[in-house]
Enzyme design. Structure first.
Site, mmCIF file in Angstrom:
data_model
loop_
_atom_site.group_PDB
_atom_site.id
_atom_site.type_symbol
_atom_site.label_atom_id
_atom_site.label_comp_id
_atom_site.label_asym_id
_atom_site.label_seq_id
_atom_site.Cartn_x
_atom_site.Cartn_y
_atom_site.Cartn_z
ATOM 1 N N ARG A 1 -9.741 0.947 8.635
ATOM 2 C CA ARG A 1 -9.242 -0.406 8.886
ATOM 3 C C ARG A 1 -10.246 -1.234 9.671
ATOM 4 O O ARG A 1 -9.970 -2.392 9.976
ATOM 5 C CB ARG A 1 -7.980 -0.264 9.723
ATOM 6 C CG ARG A 1 -6.781 -1.017 9.254
ATOM 7 C CD ARG A 1 -5.698 -0.594 10.217
ATOM 8 N NE ARG A 1 -4.485 -1.275 10.062
ATOM 9 C CZ ARG A 1 -3.456 -0.797 9.362
ATOM 10 N NH1 ARG A 1 -3.549 0.323 8.699
ATOM 11 N NH2 ARG A 1 -2.335 -1.464 9.348
ATOM 12 N N ARG B 1 12.300 -5.356 4.878
ATOM 13 C CA ARG B 1 11.898 -3.971 4.547
ATOM 14 C C ARG B 1 12.740 -2.970 5.347
ATOM 15 O O ARG B 1 13.021 -3.171 6.519
ATOM 16 C CB ARG B 1 10.419 -3.744 4.869
ATOM 17 C CG ARG B 1 10.027 -2.284 4.655
ATOM 18 C CD ARG B 1 8.555 -2.050 4.712
ATOM 19 N NE ARG B 1 7.984 -2.402 5.997
ATOM 20 C CZ ARG B 1 6.679 -2.330 6.274
ATOM 21 N NH1 ARG B 1 5.841 -1.936 5.343
ATOM 22 N NH2 ARG B 1 6.232 -2.660 7.461
ATOM 23 N N ARG C 1 -0.236 -9.011 13.351
ATOM 24 C CA ARG C 1 -0.841 -7.994 12.470
ATOM 25 C C ARG C 1 -1.663 -8.665 11.364
ATOM 26 O O ARG C 1 -2.722 -8.172 10.980
ATOM 27 C CB ARG C 1 0.253 -7.099 11.863
ATOM 28 C CG ARG C 1 0.839 -6.135 12.885
ATOM 29 C CD ARG C 1 2.160 -5.547 12.434
ATOM 30 N NE ARG C 1 2.081 -4.817 11.195
ATOM 31 C CZ ARG C 1 3.109 -4.610 10.379
ATOM 32 N NH1 ARG C 1 4.308 -5.092 10.674
ATOM 33 N NH2 ARG C 1 2.941 -3.918 9.280
ATOM 34 N N LYS D 1 0.834 -1.217 0.000
ATOM 35 C CA LYS D 1 0.000 0.000 0.000
ATOM 36 C C LYS D 1 0.868 1.266 0.000
ATOM 37 O O LYS D 1 0.640 2.176 -0.784
ATOM 38 C CB LYS D 1 -0.928 0.014 1.236
ATOM 39 C CG LYS D 1 -1.830 -1.209 1.339
ATOM 40 C CD LYS D 1 -2.742 -1.136 2.548
ATOM 41 C CE LYS D 1 -2.025 -1.138 3.880
ATOM 42 N NZ LYS D 1 -1.293 -2.389 4.192
HETATM 43 P P1 AP5 Z 1 4.837 -1.637 1.772
HETATM 44 O O1 AP5 Z 1 4.517 -0.724 0.648
HETATM 45 O O2 AP5 Z 1 5.620 -1.069 2.929
HETATM 46 O O3 AP5 Z 1 3.528 -2.394 2.300
HETATM 47 P P2 AP5 Z 1 2.311 -1.838 3.150
HETATM 48 O O4 AP5 Z 1 1.090 -2.524 2.671
HETATM 49 O O5 AP5 Z 1 2.302 -0.347 3.158
HETATM 50 O O6 AP5 Z 1 2.745 -2.438 4.579
HETATM 51 P P3 AP5 Z 1 2.631 -1.840 6.041
HETATM 52 O O7 AP5 Z 1 3.409 -2.816 6.919
HETATM 53 O O8 AP5 Z 1 3.051 -0.415 6.109
HETATM 54 O O9 AP5 Z 1 1.126 -1.966 6.285
HETATM 55 P P4 AP5 Z 1 0.346 -1.917 7.573
HETATM 56 O O10 AP5 Z 1 -0.995 -1.680 7.059
HETATM 57 O O11 AP5 Z 1 0.504 -3.084 8.483
HETATM 58 O O12 AP5 Z 1 1.081 -0.748 8.404
HETATM 59 P P5 AP5 Z 1 0.626 0.704 8.836
HETATM 60 O O13 AP5 Z 1 1.818 1.564 8.841
HETATM 61 O O14 AP5 Z 1 -0.593 1.144 8.102
HETATM 62 O O15 AP5 Z 1 5.638 -2.875 1.152
HETATM 63 C C1 AP5 Z 1 6.158 -3.890 1.993
HETATM 64 C C2 AP5 Z 1 7.491 -4.393 1.439
HETATM 65 O O16 AP5 Z 1 7.260 -5.061 0.210
HETATM 66 C C3 AP5 Z 1 8.509 -3.278 1.140
HETATM 67 O O17 AP5 Z 1 9.781 -3.697 1.519
HETATM 68 C C4 AP5 Z 1 8.400 -3.055 -0.370
HETATM 69 O O18 AP5 Z 1 9.626 -2.625 -0.897
HETATM 70 C C5 AP5 Z 1 7.980 -4.439 -0.858
HETATM 71 N N1 AP5 Z 1 7.072 -4.411 -2.004
HETATM 72 C C6 AP5 Z 1 5.998 -3.568 -2.165
HETATM 73 N N2 AP5 Z 1 5.342 -3.858 -3.298
HETATM 74 C C7 AP5 Z 1 5.998 -4.918 -3.871
HETATM 75 C C8 AP5 Z 1 5.791 -5.678 -5.067
HETATM 76 N N3 AP5 Z 1 4.766 -5.429 -5.918
HETATM 77 N N4 AP5 Z 1 6.650 -6.696 -5.336
HETATM 78 C C9 AP5 Z 1 7.670 -6.979 -4.467
HETATM 79 N N5 AP5 Z 1 7.915 -6.285 -3.331
HETATM 80 C C10 AP5 Z 1 7.096 -5.268 -3.033
HETATM 81 O O19 AP5 Z 1 0.121 0.440 10.354
HETATM 82 C C11 AP5 Z 1 1.044 0.169 11.385
HETATM 83 C C12 AP5 Z 1 0.300 0.100 12.722
HETATM 84 O O20 AP5 Z 1 -0.312 1.371 13.005
HETATM 85 C C13 AP5 Z 1 -0.879 -0.899 12.784
HETATM 86 O O21 AP5 Z 1 -0.431 -2.193 13.106
HETATM 87 C C14 AP5 Z 1 -1.748 -0.268 13.883
HETATM 88 O O22 AP5 Z 1 -1.229 -0.520 15.164
HETATM 89 C C15 AP5 Z 1 -1.604 1.221 13.610
HETATM 90 N N6 AP5 Z 1 -2.639 1.730 12.677
HETATM 91 C C16 AP5 Z 1 -2.420 2.299 11.454
HETATM 92 N N7 AP5 Z 1 -3.583 2.651 10.891
HETATM 93 C C17 AP5 Z 1 -4.561 2.304 11.765
HETATM 94 C C18 AP5 Z 1 -5.983 2.387 11.717
HETATM 95 N N8 AP5 Z 1 -6.618 2.914 10.666
HETATM 96 N N9 AP5 Z 1 -6.675 1.915 12.787
HETATM 97 C C19 AP5 Z 1 -6.043 1.395 13.857
HETATM 98 N N10 AP5 Z 1 -4.697 1.284 13.963
HETATM 99 C C20 AP5 Z 1 -3.961 1.728 12.908
#
Ligand code: AP5
Length: 225
Positions: free
Chosen positions: A89, A128, A172, A14
């Site tokens: 989410r 990552r 997660r 994402k």
């Molecule tokens: P990346 O682009 O980083 O993936 P992502 O989907 O953004 O992963 P996140 O871990 O950031 O998602 P998340 O939803 O768990 O975390 P968030 O920060 O929102 O890509 C991942 C890896 O793959 C990278 O190394 C990239 O280079 C590689 N890659 C990407 N695309 C690729 C492809 N096509 N092919 C190969 N490789 C690829 O949330 C973190 C925490 O915050 C949550 O756990 C929660 O505690 C809190 N939080 C955030 N939002 C909320 C909410 N709305 N409600 C409640 N708690 C929340």
């Protein structure tokens, strides 16, 4: 002007795609995770409250997130459209977003769900690296920075996120299945959900999303039903 929501499990790409959408479509990237991590780093009250949930792989309580995102989306730079990454989410968050959009007379143009199997997610997240300053995302094996450990974009030192311990990643993923996956049905009902294979390489995924946005901009397109 476009308003897009990216859905998908942790590590589905994402943030990577939102960054590409910003470069290609000029869309503001609104990431709830990046906002929360900035508040944690700054030591604000919200960051203090959110930190234990984030470190344990749990969701931060809806009330905190809904207020944080309402405030962020009310700033002037969001008026010209955005890509939402990580919010909503839960169904409660999606309903709050719908109410807010209805008050403003707006709606989402497209909801794009990135589909990636668990094994690939674990592989990606174990390598990552992220930039704490500009939020650029790398992968040590497949998308390494030009200079090891240094951000290509801003020159800062890259870090591993605190929630990248394998046990926390599994938590997660379980939280995603229980609390966020139900949003697929929620948005399927709106006729604006598009499901994309997230394993086909960053450029190909971007190409698919761009095709969807072109079609959404010209009309309802052909959403997945
Ligand atoms: P990346 O682009 O980083 O993936 P992502 O989907 O953004 O992963 P996140 O871990 O950031 O998602 P998340 O939803 O768990 O975390 P968030 O920060 O929102 O890509 C991942 C890896 O793959 C990278 O190394 C990239 O280079 C590689 N890659 C990407 N695309 C690729 C492809 N096509 N092919 C190969 N490789 C690829 O949330 C973190 C925490 O915050 C949550 O756990 C929660 O505690 C809190 N939080 C955030 N939002 C909320 C909410 N709305 N409600 C409640 N708690 C929340």
């Amino acid at each position: 002007m476009m308003r897009i929501l990216l859905l998908g499990p942790p590590g589905s790409g994402k943030g990577t795609q939102a960054t590409a959408l910003r470069a290609r479509w000029g869309l503001l990237h609104l990431s709830s995770g990046d906002l929360l991590r900035a508040y944690v780093r700054e030591g604000t009250e919200l960051g203090r409250q959110a930190k234990p949930f984030m470190e344990g792989g749990e969701l931060v309580p809806d009330a905190l997130i809904i207020e944080m995102m309402a405030e962020r989306m009310s700033r002037g730079d969001a008026a010209a459209g955005y890509v939402l990454d990580g919010f909503p989410r839960t169904v409660a968050q999606a309903e709050a977003l719908d109410r807010r959009l209805a008050e403003l007379g707006q709606e989402l143009d497209a909801v794009v769900s990135l589909d990636v199997p668990e094994g690939e997610i674990l592989r990606r997240l174990s390598g990552r690296l992220t930039c704490p300053k500009c939020n650029a995302i790398y992968q040590v094996d497949t998308m390494p920075p030009a200079k090891p450990g240094i951000c290509d974009r801003c020159g800062s030192e890259l870090v591993q996120r605190l929630d990248e311990d394998p046990e926390v990643i599994k938590k997660r993923l379980a939280v995603y299945d229980a609390q966020t996956a139900p949003l697929l049905d929620y948005y399927r009902g709106t006729g604006r959900l598009y499901e994309v294979d997230g394993t086909i390489g960053v450029e190909n995924v971007m190409h698919e999303i761009s095709r969807i946005l072109e079609s959404a901009r010209g009309g309802p397109g052909e959403p997945d039903t």
